[in-house]
Design an enzyme around this catalytic site. Structure first.
Site, PDB file in Angstrom:
ATOM      1  N   HIS A  36      52.389  -2.999   8.011  1.00  0.00           N
ATOM      2  CA  HIS A  36      51.716  -1.579   7.675  1.00  0.00           C
ATOM      3  C   HIS A  36      51.193  -1.042   9.135  1.00  0.00           C
ATOM      4  O   HIS A  36      51.244   0.114   9.516  1.00  0.00           O
ATOM      5  CB  HIS A  36      50.742  -2.049   6.794  1.00  0.00           C
ATOM      6  N   ARG A  37      50.657  -1.893  10.012  1.00  0.00           N
ATOM      7  CA  ARG A  37      49.865  -1.534  11.273  1.00  0.00           C
ATOM      8  C   ARG A  37      51.098  -0.821  12.268  1.00  0.00           C
ATOM      9  O   ARG A  37      50.997   0.036  12.759  1.00  0.00           O
ATOM     10  CB  ARG A  37      49.380  -2.816  11.944  1.00  0.00           C
ATOM     11  N   ASP A  95      41.726   1.231   9.412  1.00  0.00           N
ATOM     12  CA  ASP A  95      41.180   0.709   8.324  1.00  0.00           C
ATOM     13  C   ASP A  95      42.231   0.482   7.210  1.00  0.00           C
ATOM     14  O   ASP A  95      43.260   1.237   7.240  1.00  0.00           O
ATOM     15  CB  ASP A  95      40.260   1.829   7.447  1.00  0.00           C
ATOM     16  N   LYS A 141      43.561  -7.624  15.024  1.00  0.00           N
ATOM     17  CA  LYS A 141      44.063  -6.607  14.725  1.00  0.00           C
ATOM     18  C   LYS A 141      44.312  -5.865  15.972  1.00  0.00           C
ATOM     19  O   LYS A 141      45.357  -5.313  16.325  1.00  0.00           O
ATOM     20  CB  LYS A 141      42.983  -5.527  14.074  1.00  0.00           C
ATOM     21  N   TYR A 186      44.622 -11.866   5.013  1.00  0.00           N
ATOM     22  CA  TYR A 186      45.434 -11.900   3.686  1.00  0.00           C
ATOM     23  C   TYR A 186      46.637 -12.452   4.298  1.00  0.00           C
ATOM     24  O   TYR A 186      47.657 -12.587   3.386  1.00  0.00           O
ATOM     25  CB  TYR A 186      45.631 -10.937   3.366  1.00  0.00           C
ATOM     26  N   ASP A 187      47.068 -12.898   5.392  1.00  0.00           N
ATOM     27  CA  ASP A 187      48.446 -13.259   5.991  1.00  0.00           C
ATOM     28  C   ASP A 187      49.076 -14.562   5.179  1.00  0.00           C
ATOM     29  O   ASP A 187      50.253 -14.750   4.879  1.00  0.00           O
ATOM     30  CB  ASP A 187      48.629 -13.669   7.354  1.00  0.00           C
ATOM     31  N   GLU A 240      30.762   0.785   7.848  1.00  0.00           N
ATOM     32  CA  GLU A 240      31.809   1.125   7.226  1.00  0.00           C
ATOM     33  C   GLU A 240      31.128   1.488   5.799  1.00  0.00           C
ATOM     34  O   GLU A 240      30.443   0.996   4.993  1.00  0.00           O
ATOM     35  CB  GLU A 240      32.711  -0.118   6.539  1.00  0.00           C
TER      36      GLU A 240
HETATM   37  P1  IMP Z   1      39.616  -3.703   7.459  1.00  0.00           P
HETATM   38  O1  IMP Z   1      38.585  -3.032   6.228  1.00  0.00           O
HETATM   39  O2  IMP Z   1      40.261  -2.669   7.933  1.00  0.00           O
HETATM   40  O3  IMP Z   1      38.750  -4.559   8.292  1.00  0.00           O
HETATM   41  O4  IMP Z   1      40.596  -4.432   6.569  1.00  0.00           O
HETATM   42  C1  IMP Z   1      40.503  -4.883   5.214  1.00  0.00           C
HETATM   43  C2  IMP Z   1      40.856  -6.571   4.855  1.00  0.00           C
HETATM   44  O5  IMP Z   1      42.189  -6.696   5.123  1.00  0.00           O
HETATM   45  C3  IMP Z   1      40.128  -7.290   6.018  1.00  0.00           C
HETATM   46  O6  IMP Z   1      39.832  -8.596   5.453  1.00  0.00           O
HETATM   47  C4  IMP Z   1      41.099  -7.740   7.146  1.00  0.00           C
HETATM   48  O7  IMP Z   1      41.238  -8.951   7.472  1.00  0.00           O
HETATM   49  C5  IMP Z   1      42.529  -7.591   6.299  1.00  0.00           C
HETATM   50  N1  IMP Z   1      43.797  -7.224   6.808  1.00  0.00           N
HETATM   51  C6  IMP Z   1      44.120  -6.061   7.426  1.00  0.00           C
HETATM   52  N2  IMP Z   1      45.317  -6.352   8.042  1.00  0.00           N
HETATM   53  C7  IMP Z   1      45.696  -7.414   7.684  1.00  0.00           C
HETATM   54  C8  IMP Z   1      46.944  -8.044   8.315  1.00  0.00           C
HETATM   55  O8  IMP Z   1      47.783  -7.492   8.890  1.00  0.00           O
HETATM   56  N3  IMP Z   1      47.039  -9.446   7.811  1.00  0.00           N
HETATM   57  C9  IMP Z   1      46.095 -10.010   6.994  1.00  0.00           C
HETATM   58  N4  IMP Z   1      45.003  -9.328   6.757  1.00  0.00           N
HETATM   59  C10 IMP Z   1      44.575  -8.020   7.140  1.00  0.00           C
END
Ligand code: IMP
Length: 183
Positions: free
Chosen positions: A168-169, A69, A16, A143-144, A40
């Site tokens: 989204h980021r 998040d 991230k 989830y990529d 969290e």
């Molecule tokens: P978190 O709670 O913000 O860490 O993210 C929730 C989940 O979504 C985590 O398992 C992250 O690895 C996944 N995630 C968030 N953004 C991405 C992304 O851009 N690609 C793949 N997985 C993501």
């Protein structure tokens, strides 16, 4: 010589940070990294989780910070795993998600970026629609390997050449940058 940063990304997730850094570089903002496991809270709201995380990151590091998040919201599962995406990834993972899905494979990624300093607490969101692939494709994080952004037929893990211009980021950080550079 120590590099000077405008603000710091607090997270335990290197992937991230690297994406966020590239995106903010393109807006002329220098982002440092404070690798840190933040507690969290469990909540149905990404926004509430992000706010709590940002407050605890600032009180720990006493520097201007952003935290992120995210959630993956799958339509046929009424938005599951949403705010529970991190836990679901660690438990059933991509394979478990694929086992839950049939024909309707619509999904969206949501990112909340929250900025916190001594006096300001501000959140920005970004959403990206897409679909869940039928099997895992490509090598990538989180989830990529199962997320196909709209207008593409490849997962983010198969093709991430433009991920940092549409994710989204990216969308949340673009809103953040607009605000940050004019505040
Ligand atoms: P978190 O709670 O913000 O860490 O993210 C929730 C989940 O979504 C985590 O398992 C992250 O690895 C996944 N995630 C968030 N953004 C991405 C992304 O851009 N690609 C793949 N997985 C993501």
């Amino acid at each position: 010589m120590q590099k000077s940063f405008d603000l710091f990304f607090v997270s335990s997730n290197n992937h991230k940070y690297h994406e966020a850094k590239k995106i903010l570089d393109s807006f002329g903002i220098k982002l440092g990294f404070l690798k840190s496991d933040l507690e969290e809270i469990q909540s149905n709201s990404l926004n509430d989780i992000a706010i709590k995380k940002a407050r605890s990151a600032f009180s720990k590091h006493k520097k201007p910070i952003i935290i992120e998040d995210d959630g993956l919201f799958i339509s046929s599962l009424e938005g599951f795993p949403g705010p529970y995406s991190s836990y679901v990834f660690k438990t059933i993972g991509n394979k478990g998600i694929l086992n839950l899905l049939k024909n309707n494979r619509k999904a969206k990624f949501v990112s909340i970026i929250t900025y916190c300093d001594k006096t300001i607490l501000e959140s920005f969101d970004g959403k990206l629609n897409g679909t869940i692939s039928k099997s895992q494709k490509g090598k990538g994080w989180g989830y990529d390997p199962i997320f196909i952004p709209k207008n593409s037929n490849k997962t983010f893990a198969e093709n991430n050449s433009n991920k940092n211009e549409l994710s989204h980021r990216y969308k949340a950080l673009k809103k953040f940058s607009n605000w940050y550079l004019h505040k």
